[in-house]
Each structure stands twice: as C-alpha cells, then as structure tokens.
Design an enzyme around this catalytic site. Structure first.
Site, PDB file in Angstrom:
ATOM      1  N   GLY A   1       0.822  -1.208   0.000  1.00 41.43           N
ATOM      2  CA  GLY A   1       0.000   0.000   0.000  1.00 41.43           C
ATOM      3  C   GLY A   1       0.851   1.251   0.000  1.00 41.43           C
ATOM      4  O   GLY A   1       1.840   1.372  -0.719  1.00 41.43           O
ATOM      5  N   GLY A   2       0.462   2.195   0.846  1.00 40.94           N
ATOM      6  CA  GLY A   2       1.179   3.464   0.922  1.00 40.94           C
ATOM      7  C   GLY A   2       2.625   3.323   1.312  1.00 40.94           C
ATOM      8  O   GLY A   2       3.463   4.171   0.969  1.00 40.94           O
TER       9      GLY A   2
ATOM     10  N   GLY B   1      25.288   5.853 -32.412  1.00 33.26           N
ATOM     11  CA  GLY B   1      24.842   6.790 -31.389  1.00 33.26           C
ATOM     12  C   GLY B   1      25.232   6.365 -29.992  1.00 33.26           C
ATOM     13  O   GLY B   1      25.381   7.212 -29.095  1.00 33.26           O
ATOM     14  N   ALA B   2      25.420   5.062 -29.787  1.00 33.66           N
ATOM     15  CA  ALA B   2      25.814   4.578 -28.462  1.00 33.66           C
ATOM     16  C   ALA B   2      27.189   5.111 -28.073  1.00 33.66           C
ATOM     17  O   ALA B   2      27.477   5.301 -26.890  1.00 33.66           O
ATOM     18  CB  ALA B   2      25.803   3.050 -28.437  1.00 33.66           C
TER      19      ALA B   2
END
Length: 510
Positions: free
Chosen positions: A169-170, A404-405
C-alpha cells in the site's frame, strides 16, 4: 531518586518489548529480526540513541484506546556507521503489524527533518502492513508528510530503504522515492495491492512472492537494487555501502586509506580483449583489476546485465562505475540498460561522485519490442544523464564504440573530461561488415569484392586513431596502465568546477 530511576528503567524495558515476547518469538520463527535487533546490527556498537520511545497513538475509534503500545510500531533515532552519523527508522512488525498511524508518521518525519537539517544519511527499515485502517485519513495524511520529506531530501542526503518484511500500500511509495532499495530473499515483498485484491479485481491467482518478492523486483521490475539471503547479510552490506557514500551533496566523497598503489600495472589487461571481435569477455574482471583492492559494490546486478553499475574507489576515494558488459547481449544498450545506468549516473552527479565509464558497445538493440517499448526515450535518459552531469567524467573505450551509443557513453561530445581508448578500440558508425554492405551494395553479389571492402573499412575505421586525430580521444593508452592513467586523470580533475545554466529544474525524458 532510586525509585524514579527504577520507574524509568521499567518504562524502557516495557517499550523495548514492543508487541510482547510471543510476537517477538513469532518474528524470530520466520527467520526475521526485530526492529531493535536490526538497528543494533546496522549501527556501531552502543552508538544508537532512540527518540520518542514512549510515543503512543491517540486514536479512540474501534476500541483503539485499549490497544496502546509505547513506540507505536516504529523505532527511530540516530547513531553512527563506522563513525559517521546516520539517522534511522525501523518499523516494528510486532506492534500492530508495523502499520502507520498519525503518531507513527510523526516519529518518522521528525527523523527525516533532523537528517535533512544536519545533512546526514537516513536509512529506513520496512516490515509493515501499510496504513492503520482504524485511523483513516489521519494515516493517509501521515504518509503524505513522509513522502514530501522524501522529495525534499532527494539529492541532498542519501536515502536508503531496506525491505525486511511486507511493504504494501502506501508504504511502498516512500522507498520508491529513495536512492536505493534493498530486499531480503523469501521474507520481504513489495506491492501496491496484495494478492487478495489482485484476485478480486483481475481474477489472477498469485502469491505474495510471485507478485512482489525479491526476485521479481531485482530481475523484472528493477524496483530493488539488490537482494540478500537474510537480515544479517543485508544489514552488514548496508554498512559496507555507507562507506562509499558521502553524508550529503556538499560533504565530499569519503576517503578510505588504501595500500593499493595508484601506479600499479596489470599486464593481464593487455590480453583481456579476445582476437575475435565477436568473442565476449567479462568487463567485471577489468573493473576488479583497476579499482582499489578489487572492491566493487555493484548496484542492480541482477537486472539489465548488459550494463554494469556500482561503486568502487580509486586512491581511496569513491567513484561511480558504468560499464557495458560484452558477456550479455554483446554489451548492447537497450531500454532497461539505459534506465538503469541513467538513474545511477544521476545519483553520482547529485552527490559529486566522479564517474568512470568503460565502453564496449555495438549500438542500441534493434527490434519491434524495443521500439514499441520506448527505446528512443529510454536511451535518451542515459544520454541526458551523462550530458547534464557536472562531476569529473573519465571514459575508457576498450573495444567497440559504434553509432549513437558511442555518443551516449560519456563521449567527449557530451562533456567527457578525459577520454581514453585502448589500441583495440573501434570507433565508427557501425561494424565493418554492415558498413561495407551499405556503402557497396552493388558489389554484394561478389563475395571477394565485398570482403575486400570490409577489410578496407576495418583498416580505416576499426581503430581509435581517426577519433584521436580529431581530438575526440585524448590518448590511446596501453591496457596495463589503465589504473595509473585513471588515478592521474581523477587527481587532475579533483578541483573541477562546472555549472549548468540556471533553471528551475530540467525536463529529462521520463
């Protein structure tokens, strides 16, 4: 006075029992430590000082006034790790499942405020079932207060989350906004909604482990950075990690004395690159041979294994390492690798940690799965992260740097400070075979001619010297001298000052 002190000790003993002996025994039976036991292991012996030990919740709905426990399900305070101040909170599952109430949240936010004010790291240990339902919106408000402080502290002090039980949950959103998340195998899990809710809403049958266990989050979702076998190993590794991290964004990296000479040569590196350009080698072997005392703390080692990220030291000072891994997918960049490395680079830049980049990348991974999955924007994340970073950046191209790498991997064009290459480096738009087949398409029917064209292309471009002629590579170095050259470069860059144009914040392609 003796009676008063006796009463104090009685209250302390009562608070330290948490949910009681039976629940502590149940916690141990699951192979888990209690909140206070975890803190004792994390902190230097005798250094922990607890705050708000006697705090109790104020809820009176649903008969809650009858179930008050000192501490209200979370242990908070400060201590030292290897002599450096660290703040900590640890949720206590023996008290109402460690659920968050209004006062529980206020204990956490007090520690968060102190950590930020005093510019010291904060560690959160999670073992809880979420919000305390009986408190309704007060619990939700408490979460919001915690979240806000996570955001304010981000990039100012290191925030580390250690998941040692349920986190649902939270509770999951606070760790998600911290710098690193670590889990314990088989006893920890994270999810927004649990298996019962999933069954109701989607009709899927799934266990807690399958939905949000350590394996899922370290290999698939990339939520967690690492998973450990048990509480003890996890906490000892947190102590080790803390030695690599600065206390704040202005504190400077910690320096650990080392006997490893900065001038050390390693001639085995001269033969680490295979003769066959398509044959892989282990980039981690290179990293361990270059850094101080082969000490490397890898981050997200089980996710996107085609890129390696982690912390090491050079001449005793922390550095961040980003390296393509030829052993996995030939070291190609894909969406997962780009996101993983981008987040790591941005952490290093936040905390003024120099970045060493080892490059052996044949390009970006082609295919519909990658394109449909947003490779363009994910790849841009890594490009953006390297380009905006103002910390010292030293790059070594060991073999391939294609397309481009090449630009993305901390090249000179995006403000790489010192860019080295080994003699085995190949810096080109693409591999020789692919390039020749495009440039000389009309000769594809003649195998002899096309092979000649491939050989010509290799001779012209499959080396580091064209880039070196243009100043894109500062020096072509012998592999055995890599450690020596890196140490010298980092020393030269020690007083680097670079500022980006003023902006409220950037707009990285999330």
């Amino acid at each position: 006075m003796k009676d008063i002190i006796d009463e104090l000790e009685k209250r302390r003993d009562n608070a330290r029992l948490g949910g009681g002996r039976a629940r502590i025994d149940a916690q141990h039976a699951k192979g888990k430590l209690t909140a206070r036991e975890r803190i004792e292991l994390l902190m230097d012996e005798g250094s922990f000082e607890e705050f708000d030990m006697y705090v109790e919740h104020r809820c009176t709905d649903f008969g809650m006034e009858k179930t008050k426990v000192p501490g209200d399900g979370v242990v908070t305070g400060w201590g030292t790790i290897n002599g450096r101040v660290v703040y900590v909170f640890a949720k206590d599952f023996t008290v109402m499942g460690g659920s968050l109430s209004e006062t529980h949240a206020k204990k956490i936010t007090k520690i968060q405020d102190m950590a930020l004010k005093n510019r010291a790291p904060i560690v959160g240990v999670f073992d809880a079932g979420g919000a305390r339902i009986q408190e309704g919106v007060d619990a939700l408000g408490g979460y919001g207060e915690v979240f806000q402080r996570n955001v304010l502290a981000s990039g100012v002090i290191p925030q580390i989350s250690v998941i040692m039980g349920p986190c649902a949950g939270g509770d999951v959103y606070s760790p998600a906004m911290t710098d690193f998340i670590f889990m314990v195998k088989d006893t920890s899990y994270m999810f927004v909604t649990g298996p019962d809710v999933v069954k109701t809403v989607t009709n899927e049958n799934v266990t807690a482990e399958e939905l949000g266990g350590a394996k899922v989050h370290t290999t698939k979702s990339s939520i967690a950075d690492k998973a450990y076998e048990n509480d003890l190993e996890a906490l000892l590794q947190m102590r080790r990690l803390m030695d690599f991290l600065p206390s704040s964004n202005k504190a400077g990296v910690p320096v650990i004395p080392t006997h490893d000479s900065p001038d050390r040569l390693d001639h085995s590196l001269d033969t680490i690159i295979p003769d066959n350009p398509n044959k892989p080698y282990d980039i981690k072997e290179l990293i361990l041979k270059v850094v101080d005392e082969a000490d490397f703390f890898e981050i997200q080692e089980a996710f996107a294994k085609n890129i390696v990220t982690g912390f090491a030291r050079m001449e005793g000072s922390t550095v961040g390492i980003v390296a393509n891994q030829p052993m996995v997918l030939a070291g190609v960049l894909d969406s997962d690798a780009s996101r993983k490395a981008a987040r790591f680079v941005r952490f290093c830049d936040c905390f003024d940690i120099p970045i060493l980049t080892f490059v052996d990348v044949p390009g970006f991974l082609p295919g519909t799965a990658q394109e449909y999955g947003g490779l363009i924007k994910h790849g841009a994340k890594l490009l953006f992260a390297f380009a905006e970073a103002t910390v010292p950046k030293v790059t070594v191209i060991t073999r391939k740097a294609y397309g481009g790498a090449y630009d993305v991997m901390s090249s000179k064009h995006i403000r790489g400070d010192v860019n080295y290459a080994w003699p085995t480096a190949e810096i080109a738009v693409m591999g020789a075979k692919g390039a020749a087949e495009i440039l000389y398409r009309s000769e594809l029917s003649d195998p002899v001619k096309i092979q000649t064209r491939i050989d010509e292309y290799k001779k012209r471009f499959a080396n580091p010297f064209v880039a070196a002629e243009r100043g894109y590579i500062d020096e072509v170095i012998t592999p055995s001298a890599t450690r020596k050259r890196l140490c010298r470069a980092l020393n030269m860059l020690r007083n680097k000052t670079l500022e980006n144009p003023w902006k409220k914040h950037d707009n990285i392609p999330l």
